[in-house]
Design an enzyme around this catalytic site. Structure first.
Site, PDB file in Angstrom:
ATOM      1  N   GLU A 282       5.408  -1.350  -1.892  1.00  0.00           N
ATOM      2  CA  GLU A 282       5.169  -2.575  -1.133  1.00  0.00           C
ATOM      3  C   GLU A 282       4.032  -3.418  -1.702  1.00  0.00           C
ATOM      4  O   GLU A 282       3.502  -4.282  -1.006  1.00  0.00           O
ATOM      5  CB  GLU A 282       4.834  -2.225   0.317  1.00  0.00           C
ATOM      6  CG  GLU A 282       5.896  -1.384   0.999  1.00  0.00           C
ATOM      7  CD  GLU A 282       5.499  -0.990   2.387  1.00  0.00           C
ATOM      8  OE1 GLU A 282       5.784  -1.775   3.315  1.00  0.00           O
ATOM      9  OE2 GLU A 282       4.905   0.093   2.556  1.00  0.00           O
TER      10      GLU A 282
ATOM     11  N   ASP B 261       5.400  -6.941   2.589  1.00  0.00           N
ATOM     12  CA  ASP B 261       4.087  -6.592   2.046  1.00  0.00           C
ATOM     13  C   ASP B 261       3.998  -6.895   0.557  1.00  0.00           C
ATOM     14  O   ASP B 261       2.937  -7.277   0.056  1.00  0.00           O
ATOM     15  CB  ASP B 261       3.759  -5.119   2.302  1.00  0.00           C
ATOM     16  CG  ASP B 261       3.351  -4.858   3.741  1.00  0.00           C
ATOM     17  OD1 ASP B 261       2.738  -5.754   4.350  1.00  0.00           O
ATOM     18  OD2 ASP B 261       3.639  -3.767   4.246  1.00  0.00           O
TER      19      ASP B 261
ATOM     20  N   HIS C 134       3.440  -0.206  12.131  1.00  0.00           N
ATOM     21  CA  HIS C 134       3.430  -1.450  12.889  1.00  0.00           C
ATOM     22  C   HIS C 134       3.711  -1.249  14.369  1.00  0.00           C
ATOM     23  O   HIS C 134       3.810  -2.214  15.109  1.00  0.00           O
ATOM     24  CB  HIS C 134       4.454  -2.430  12.305  1.00  0.00           C
ATOM     25  CG  HIS C 134       4.209  -2.732  10.856  1.00  0.00           C
ATOM     26  ND1 HIS C 134       3.127  -3.456  10.427  1.00  0.00           N
ATOM     27  CD2 HIS C 134       4.902  -2.392   9.743  1.00  0.00           C
ATOM     28  CE1 HIS C 134       3.161  -3.560   9.108  1.00  0.00           C
ATOM     29  NE2 HIS C 134       4.220  -2.904   8.665  1.00  0.00           N
TER      30      HIS C 134
END
Length: 159
Positions: free
Chosen positions: A118, A144, A2
């Protein structure tokens, strides 16, 4: 994953010398990311690999973290930061062979290998993932995971 910028070695250099055991999260479970971090990580410390969904992925991750014969990690000692540029290993005498063996043992014992589950698929396979020798920790990624269920951020949903 990210962050727009990723330079693990700079971050590891920043914490070196302090009483910390860094854990580096790589962008993916691609072995090239794992190996680059391990070549920069002075142990003890750890590596966190995102989006692990299967036992095979977990096995591949452990192999990328281990030197042959149990893994596929490239042996670049003494040319990498992880062994302090080979300074403890510089001469070719019997004592140095024991130092090399100590380094290889430390690489196996002092490295935390953590994976992130996730997705729902990862949750379904979590027992298989946990059974892989060399996986030390499983971290659940709630954001997620909620997205994979179609319930982004719905923490109180009964399903």
């Amino acid at each position: 994953e990210h962050s727009p910028v990723w330079n693990g070695q700079s971050l590891l250099q920043a914490v070196y010398g302090y009483a910390v055991e860094p854990i580096v999260r790589v962008p993916s479970h691609d072995a090239s990311y794992i190996k680059k971090v391990l070549d920069s990580l002075i142990l003890p410390g750890g590596i966190l690999i995102p989006m692990v969904e299967t036992k095979q992925q977990a096995q591949d991750i452990v192999e990328a973290c281990r030197y042959p014969p149990t893994g596929t990690r490239g042996y670049a000692v003494p040319f990498v930061r992880s062994c302090k540029w080979g300074m403890p290993l510089v001469n070719n005498n019997d004592d140095d062979d024991s130092k090399r063996q100590d380094y290889l043992q430390k690489c196996q014992e002092d490295l935390l290998v953590a994976v992130q589950v996730e997705s729902w698929r990862g949750v379904e396979n979590i027992n298989d993932i946990a059974s892989v020798d060399g996986i030390d920790m499983i971290f659940l990624g709630p954001l997620d995971l909620s997205a994979s269920l179609g319930k982004q951020g719905q923490w109180n949903d009964p399903d």
